[in-house]
Scaffold this active site. Structure first.
Site, PDB file in Angstrom:
ATOM      1  N   HIS A 122       0.868  -1.187   0.000  1.00 10.05           N
ATOM      2  CA  HIS A 122       0.000   0.000   0.000  1.00 10.05           C
ATOM      3  C   HIS A 122       0.905   1.237   0.000  1.00 10.05           C
ATOM      4  CE1 HIS A 122      -2.788   2.968   1.820  1.00 10.05           C
ATOM      5  NE2 HIS A 122      -3.781   2.149   1.503  1.00 10.05           N
TER       6      HIS A 122
ATOM      7  N   CYS B 273      -4.681   2.451  -3.733  1.00  9.15           N
ATOM      8  CA  CYS B 273      -3.436   2.940  -3.116  1.00  9.15           C
ATOM      9  C   CYS B 273      -2.289   1.954  -3.317  1.00  9.15           C
ATOM     10  CB  CYS B 273      -3.609   3.227  -1.621  1.00  9.15           C
ATOM     11  SG  CYS B 273      -4.766   4.540  -1.289  1.00  9.15           S
TER      12      CYS B 273
ATOM     13  N   LYS C 210     -10.106  -1.061  10.287  1.00 10.75           N
ATOM     14  CA  LYS C 210     -10.290  -2.265   9.472  1.00 10.75           C
ATOM     15  C   LYS C 210     -10.526  -3.499  10.346  1.00 10.75           C
ATOM     16  CE  LYS C 210      -7.938  -2.697   5.657  1.00 10.75           C
ATOM     17  NZ  LYS C 210      -7.207  -2.527   4.382  1.00 10.75           N
TER      18      LYS C 210
ATOM     19  N   GLN D   7      -4.385  -5.249   6.671  1.00 10.62           N
ATOM     20  CA  GLN D   7      -5.380  -6.153   6.092  1.00 10.62           C
ATOM     21  C   GLN D   7      -5.382  -7.501   6.798  1.00 10.62           C
ATOM     22  OE1 GLN D   7      -7.622  -5.159   3.705  1.00 10.62           O
ATOM     23  NE2 GLN D   7      -8.566  -7.090   4.285  1.00 10.62           N
TER      24      GLN D   7
ATOM     25  N   ASP E  18       3.223  -4.892   7.745  1.00  8.52           N
ATOM     26  CA  ASP E  18       2.010  -4.097   7.619  1.00  8.52           C
ATOM     27  C   ASP E  18       0.840  -5.073   7.773  1.00  8.52           C
ATOM     28  OD1 ASP E  18      -0.249  -2.785   6.859  1.00  8.52           O
ATOM     29  OD2 ASP E  18       0.570  -1.932   5.017  1.00  8.52           O
TER      30      ASP E  18
HETATM   31  N1  PMP Z   1      -1.667  -0.865   4.448  1.00  4.94           N
HETATM   32  C1  PMP Z   1      -2.658  -1.641   4.023  1.00  4.94           C
HETATM   33  C2  PMP Z   1      -2.359  -3.050   3.594  1.00  4.94           C
HETATM   34  C3  PMP Z   1      -3.967  -1.148   4.005  1.00  4.94           C
HETATM   35  O1  PMP Z   1      -4.959  -1.938   3.580  1.00  4.94           O
HETATM   36  C4  PMP Z   1      -4.212   0.178   4.427  1.00  4.94           C
HETATM   37  C5  PMP Z   1      -5.619   0.752   4.406  1.00  4.94           C
HETATM   38  N2  PMP Z   1      -6.352   0.468   3.288  1.00  4.94           N
HETATM   39  C6  PMP Z   1      -3.143   0.944   4.859  1.00  4.94           C
HETATM   40  C7  PMP Z   1      -1.884   0.394   4.866  1.00  4.94           C
HETATM   41  C8  PMP Z   1      -3.326   2.349   5.342  1.00  4.94           C
HETATM   42  O2  PMP Z   1      -4.122   2.350   6.478  1.00  4.94           O
HETATM   43  P1  PMP Z   1      -4.705   3.687   7.130  1.00  4.94           P
HETATM   44  O3  PMP Z   1      -5.284   4.472   5.991  1.00  4.94           O
HETATM   45  O4  PMP Z   1      -5.740   3.196   8.080  1.00  4.94           O
HETATM   46  O5  PMP Z   1      -3.572   4.391   7.783  1.00  4.94           O
END
Ligand code: PMP
Length: 407
Positions: free
Chosen positions: A124, A365, A227, A204, A201
């Site tokens: 991401h 993203c 999430k 997910q 990370d």
């Molecule tokens: N990493 C991953 C794998 C994600 O799915 C997300 C959120 N979609 C993020 C980072 C970023 O998370 P946040 O916007 O809650 O900071």
């Protein structure tokens, strides 16, 4: 007794029970954010109705009670991911801030020109951009590990990529775009073979698999509350105690100090050194409630339930024809990224929305991944704990209708 009845679980999520565009809502965008159960919503309301006070500072009853709850939440998170010490848990605004904290505090101070950081191509942007900034600032070198033919992270390539120059491997535990899980134990073992650190990370992953940071032996692990059926604006950084002890503050101000004189400051120990200012207290208690909720779900049931939805959705989509599905088939969370050949992803998603089916479209993203997959974007349906086979049926019908209208 653990929860394993889909009707009961669905009934715990009030937001799901509404019509959008005149249709019953089918929410398939949990990879963007998960819905919140009543228990979490009520806990946040109760915080403001009964407990409202600042933490770590007041001498009075409410503030003491608030502080106790705040620290109980830290302990709940530590237990949830099996951290050795509560002080290894830092509350942040979310995954994004947690990674920025690591890149700013650890990266700026412990990485130097020529040091290599390895990322997976599935990362991401939250786990790419902070490293780009560090590349510009410090001259670190970024390297990528790609996918095998069947869509899994290529561990053989990773083994070839690591060397004594590798200082950090920063990798998702589960792709938010493709659903693919990565083999974190194998990745950590490869990293340790060259004494590199590992950042996971888990944004997910956290709502899919049990996480055990001691078993994984990762150095950093990050996730967001929203999430995991919790509030937005709250997240977690786990880091090994010995690393936190060496890391300088990320932000400065109240709460994170031992003493401030006119000319100088001494800093608190972790975790407080990294939590400057009044924290997101209702977010923290809401996150605790979300973890308690998630702990009450029967995980064997959940795995089987999500696999059933994913397999049904995949085989029904394949039957439609003119559909490209991206990523791995095996070893994945219930996330389906796809396109209808010759049609723009946002047109499909808009038509699905008119039928009450909420999906995400675009690059999710993950632009480097999109480029690697040779597409500008995909339609992403992400199923969660509260979806069922009825939702899968409506999802497939909505794709079919969009396809018939657009082709
Ligand atoms: N990493 C991953 C794998 C994600 O799915 C997300 C959120 N979609 C993020 C980072 C970023 O998370 P946040 O916007 O809650 O900071």
């Amino acid at each position: 007794m653990q929860l394993n009845d889909i009707k009961q679980i669905k009934s715990l999520f009030p937001t799901l029970h509404q019509k959008v565009n005149g249709q019953d809502l089918v929410y398939l965008d949990s990879a963007a954010t998960a819905m919140k159960p009543t228990a979490v919503i009520d806990r946040i309301t109760r915080y403001y109705q009964l407990d409202n006070s600042n933490v770590h500072r007041g001498a009075h009853y409410l503030s003491q009670r608030g502080t106790d709850e705040f620290e109980k939440a830290r302990h709940t998170v530590a237990e949830f991911i099996n951290a050795k010490h509560d002080s290894e848990i830092i509350f942040t605004r979310g995954t994004t801030e947690s990674i920025n904290l690591v890149s700013s505090s650890y990266g700026r101070n412990f990485l130097k020109e020529g040091d290599e950081v390895i990322l997976s191509i599935m990362e991401h942007h939250a786990n790419v951009v902070p490293w780009h900034v560090l590349k510009t600032e410090k001259g670190i070198v970024l390297k990528y590990v790609y996918l095998t033919e069947d869509g899994q992270l290529d561990l053989e390539q990773l083994k070839r990529l690591v060397s004594s120059k590798t200082k950090l491997i920063t990798v998702t535990g589960c792709s938010n775009t493709l659903g693919t899980f990565t083999d974190l134990k194998a990745i950590t073992a490869i990293a340790k073979s060259v004494s590199a650190k590992v950042l996971v990370d888990a944004a997910q992953l956290v709502s899919q698999h049990k996480i055990d940071v001691q078993e994984l032996d990762c150095d950093f692990l990050v996730f967001s509350g929203h999430k995991l059926f919790g509030p937005t604006g709250i997240g977690v950084l786990y880091a090994k105690q010995e690393l936190l002890e060496q890391m300088p503050p990320y932000q400065t101000g109240g709460s994170m100090i031992l003493e401030v004189t006119e000319q100088a400051t001494t800093f608190h120990r972790p975790p407080f050194r990294f939590e400057a200012g009044t924290p997101h207290i209702e977010g923290v208690v809401g996150l605790m409630s979300a973890i308690q909720f998630f702990n009450s779900i029967d995980k064997t049931w959940l795995r089987a339930h999500e696999d059933k939805m994913l397999n049904a959705a995949t085989s029904e989509l394949e039957k439609l024809g003119d559909v490209v599905i991206y990523g791995s088939k095996a070893n994945k969370a219930p996330i389906l990224s796809f396109n209808i050949k010759g049609v723009h992803n946002s047109d499909v998603a808009a038509l699905m929305d008119q039928q009450g089916v909420a999906v995400r479209s675009g690059h999710h993203c993950t632009q480097p991944l999109m480029k690697y997959l040779k597409t500008v974007g995909t339609i992403r349906a992400s199923f969660s704990i509260y979806n069922d086979l009825n939702d899968v049926e409506k999802f497939v019908a909505s794709v079919k209708k969009a396809k018939d209208l657009l082709l």
